[in-house]
Scaffold this motif. Structure first.
Motif, PDB file in Angstrom:
ATOM      1  N   ASP A  48       0.841  -1.193   0.000  1.00  0.00           N
ATOM      2  CA  ASP A  48       0.000   0.000   0.000  1.00  0.00           C
ATOM      3  C   ASP A  48       0.880   1.249   0.000  1.00  0.00           C
ATOM      4  N   GLN A  49       0.265   2.414   0.001  1.00  0.00           N
ATOM      5  CA  GLN A  49       1.032   3.655  -0.126  1.00  0.00           C
ATOM      6  C   GLN A  49       1.966   3.882   1.064  1.00  0.00           C
ATOM      7  N   GLU A  53       6.117   4.253   1.080  1.00  0.00           N
ATOM      8  CA  GLU A  53       6.866   5.326   1.739  1.00  0.00           C
ATOM      9  C   GLU A  53       7.939   4.758   2.653  1.00  0.00           C
ATOM     10  N   GLN A  89      -6.858   0.324  -2.843  1.00  0.00           N
ATOM     11  CA  GLN A  89      -7.298   1.005  -4.057  1.00  0.00           C
ATOM     12  C   GLN A  89      -8.822   1.031  -4.131  1.00  0.00           C
ATOM     13  N   LEU A 103      -0.068   8.337  -7.571  1.00  0.00           N
ATOM     14  CA  LEU A 103      -0.071   6.949  -7.100  1.00  0.00           C
ATOM     15  C   LEU A 103       0.851   6.085  -7.954  1.00  0.00           C
ATOM     16  N   LYS A 106       4.567   6.974  -7.520  1.00  0.00           N
ATOM     17  CA  LYS A 106       5.173   6.393  -6.319  1.00  0.00           C
ATOM     18  C   LYS A 106       5.407   4.904  -6.508  1.00  0.00           C
ATOM     19  N   ASP A 107       4.438   4.188  -7.096  1.00  0.00           N
ATOM     20  CA  ASP A 107       4.626   2.760  -7.387  1.00  0.00           C
ATOM     21  C   ASP A 107       5.895   2.552  -8.207  1.00  0.00           C
TER      22      ASP A 107
END
Length: 292
Positions: A48-49, A53, A89, A103, A106-107
């Protein structure tokens, strides 16, 4: 994000971790080797995000520490990772190019950290290694897998895009078309080794030992020599246009996700009303047989 680092010693290891900051990964340093452990076993270590990070923060630490000579990435429990988190998502419901742009960026950038890292990177895979996680393993310098591991790129089967189009550069266009266009998601480790997706298959009970052996071998080599030699190897592909091709593929992925696919809309409608397992069952039932 990571302002305070704790250093403590436990039997046989030295571990550095962010003080209460890492919730999705574990970050360990022992004997010059950094381990990034994807730590959501209840969600098959889905990316996930927040996990992305934290992976980036851990890579910052690993790259900045001269004592670290190599980086291992692996999953907690019995899986490497199922890929980018579909439930997250589904809950966030991004729509349109502007919502999808940060999104996917970042992926993409998180996966490519392992390609660009000046230190050697080693993916150690058990169980499923799918979609974005498969792309992360491809971006590492070397990938080893247990004999029960499996790989794949199932995105097209439910209307999603390929974010980091590394596979054609690794296995060639014919095999990449077969895997991606058929949405193959059960490629056994032995087959993955045969076609060049991974380096070697190791018995499950010997996987950790082999990862340690390889990482410590790398750690014994002059780090400047490793850095420049890795760069030379990468440039042999980059000179052929790998980096602009990956960026163009990312643009295409952004168009696909921004416009939205009816297959993906149907998948998420079922997931929201009946649950993700039901949506996956619906997805798989649309195809005459499992292609692996």
């Amino acid at each position: 994000m990571l302002e305070q680092i704790q250093l403590f010693v436990s039997p046989g290891r030295v571990v550095r971790e962010a003080n209460m900051d890492f919730s999705r990964i574990l970050f360990e340093v022992r004997g010059g080797i950094a381990r990034i452990i994807l730590n959501r076993p209840d969600r098959t270590n889905a990316l996930d995000q927040l996990m992305l990070e934290e992976i980036n923060a851990a890579m910052d630490l690993a790259e900045a520490d001269d004592a670290i000579r190599a980086v291992i990435v692996q999953g907690a429990g019995h899986a490497f990772s199922s890929g980018f988190d579909l439930k997250a998502q589904m809950d966030a419901r991004p729509s349109g190019v502007q919502a999808w742009r940060p999104l996917l960026r970042k992926d993409f950038d998180t996966v490519m950290r392992f390609w660009h890292c000046p230190k050697p990177t080693l993916a150690v895979v058990r169980g499923p290694c799918l979609a974005g996680a498969c792309e992360l393993a491809l971006a590492c310098d070397m990938t080893i897998a247990s004999d029960d591991a499996f790989f794949g790129e199932p995105e097209l089967k439910f209307g999603a895009s390929i974010v980091v189009m590394l596979l054609p550069w690794i296995v060639g266009p014919k095999l990449a078309r077969e895997i991606i266009l058929l949405g193959m998601d059960r490629i056994p480790a032995q087959r993955a080794a045969e076609i060049g997706m991974i380096n070697r298959v190791i018995a499950s009970d010997a996987l950790e030992g082999e990862a340690e052996r390889m990482a410590h071998h790398l750690a014994a080599i002059d780090p400047e020599l490793l850095k420049h030699t890795k760069r030379a190897i990468n440039q042999s592909l980059e000179a052929q246009g790998l980096l602009p091709a990956l960026e163009r593929a990312l643009d295409i992925a952004l168009t696909i996700e921004g416009e939205g696919s009816p297959d993906k809309a149907a998948f998420f409608d079922i997931a929201r009303s009946e649950g993700l397992r039901a949506a996956i069952k619906w997805r798989d039932a649309r195809f005459p047989e499992n292609m692996s």
